[in-house]
Design a protein around this motif. Structure first.
Motif, short mmCIF file in Angstrom:
data_model
loop_
_atom_site.label_atom_id
_atom_site.label_comp_id
_atom_site.label_asym_id
_atom_site.label_seq_id
_atom_site.Cartn_x
_atom_site.Cartn_y
_atom_site.Cartn_z
N SER A 165 98.48 87.97 73.98
CA SER A 165 98.00 88.02 75.36
C SER A 165 96.62 88.68 75.41
O SER A 165 96.49 89.89 75.26
N VAL A 167 104.05 95.97 70.23
CA VAL A 167 104.64 94.94 71.06
C VAL A 167 105.95 95.45 71.66
O VAL A 167 106.51 96.46 71.22
N ASN A 168 106.45 94.74 72.66
CA ASN A 168 107.73 95.09 73.27
C ASN A 168 108.83 95.07 72.22
O ASN A 168 108.92 94.15 71.41
N ASP A 193 102.62 103.54 80.14
CA ASP A 193 103.32 102.27 80.38
C ASP A 193 103.75 102.29 81.85
O ASP A 193 104.81 102.81 82.20
N ARG A 215 103.04 95.16 74.53
CA ARG A 215 102.30 93.95 74.93
C ARG A 215 102.35 92.93 73.80
O ARG A 215 102.32 93.28 72.62
N ARG A 228 106.68 98.65 82.90
CA ARG A 228 108.07 98.41 82.55
C ARG A 228 108.98 99.27 83.42
O ARG A 228 108.79 100.49 83.53
N HIS A 266 100.92 90.45 71.28
CA HIS A 266 99.62 90.44 70.62
C HIS A 266 98.83 89.17 70.92
O HIS A 266 97.63 89.11 70.68
N LEU A 302 96.16 91.49 78.17
CA LEU A 302 96.81 92.77 77.88
C LEU A 302 96.11 93.50 76.73
O LEU A 302 96.03 94.73 76.73
N GLU A 319 93.17 95.13 78.21
CA GLU A 319 93.60 96.34 78.92
C GLU A 319 93.71 97.51 77.95
O GLU A 319 93.32 98.65 78.27
#
Length: 288
Positions: free
Chosen positions: A183, A94-95, A123, A179, A126, A181, A186, A189
């Motif tokens: 979503s 995650v971010n 990535d 991303r 971002r 978790h 995403l 993806e």
């Protein structure tokens, strides 16, 4: 967790076992692991195996280490089969988990061991992510590839495998976008990235490492389960363990998805990466 040492000096009594349960929960071991550890300490005490403070701590340390060793997966970093191409390591999380920093640390770790490494910036969303990883690659002495901002991350991963093979790299580390978790889009993806890699190389990725922030407690368990549902997670990396004494989350996440812990991030410097050792960790988590 120095309170456990104080607790141990009081012997194994019902009240002490209740307090041990509280301390383990406070240290983020989670309910399933905590209940099993307490039950095992009680069982050993009833059999007369725990008579002193040292016995108490040794029993608890053995059970924590055993929990971390459970499962068949190796804690060692996997390698690609001989002759098929570079070892492919997919890095995800995650971010804000320290994912990109870990990718750079892993590259530095491997370069110090004589490997030729390629870092791939998948990535593409971002702002500044491509430049950040490019700077890291120059610092550690790794090759670098990246796609266009806003491009397809799966295409970057595909290109990374080709570039690593053509340049004679032994490792290709693919850093994916952070991303949430929760979503679904995403996470799909991320699944696509894996599918594309496998079309190029059916054995790859040889490692899919999930990077988790060690300071977020039981939220790390939910994150791990969501990622594992989308992509086969072969190993765990827990970062920021220098910022928390609640190291039990390492045990709880391993228990939740069965993947071995492979590395710990202990700071911001390139050398602040530790190969995970269950026995050493079990000892240290009881002293912290």
């Amino acid at each position: 967790m120095t309170d456990i040492g104080v607790l141990a000096r009081g012997g194994v009594r019902a009240g002490n076992l209740e307090r041990l349960e509280e301390l383990l929960l406070e240290a983020d071991f989670g309910v399933p692991v905590t209940l099993r550890l307490v039950a095992e300490v009680e069982r050993r005490a009833l059999r007369g195996e725990i008579r002193t403070e040292a016995d108490f701590l040794a029993a608890l340390q053995r059970e924590i280490a055993a929990a971390l060793k459970a499962g068949n997966a190796s804690p060692q970093l996997a390698r690609a089969p001989e002759g098929v191409g570079p070892t492919v390591v997919l890095v995800m999380g995650v971010n804000g988990s320290g994912k990109t920093t870990f990718a750079a640390k892993l590259a530095a770790f491997l370069v110090r061991r004589g490997e030729r490494v390629l870092l791939a910036a998948a990535d593409t969303f971002r702002a500044g992510a491509l430049d950040q990883l490019r700077v890291w690659s120059e610092r550690v002495g790794a090759d670098f590839v990246a796609g266009k901002p806003g491009g397809d991350p799966a295409a970057v991963a595909f290109d990374a495998l080709e570039a690593a093979a053509s340049r004679g790299a032994s490792f290709a580390i693919v850093d994916t976008a952070g991303r949430l978790h929760t979503s679904g889009g995403l996470m799909e993806e991320l699944s696509k990235v894996v599918r594309v890699i496998r079309k190029k190389r059916p054995d790859a990725p040889n490692e899919s490492l999930l990077v988790l922030d060690g300071t977020i407690g039981q939220n790390a368990v939910a994150q791990a389960r969501s990622f594992a549902a989308a992509v086969p997670v072969t190993g765990l990396v827990v970062t920021k363990v220098d910022g928390t004494a609640r190291g039990g989350i390492v045990v709880a996440v391993h228990e939740a998805i069965g993947a071995p812990v492979k590395f710990l991030g202990t700071g911001e410097k390139l050398e602040d990466l530790v190969v995970f050792d269950p026995d050493e960790f079990a000892e240290e988590v009881l002293e912290s």
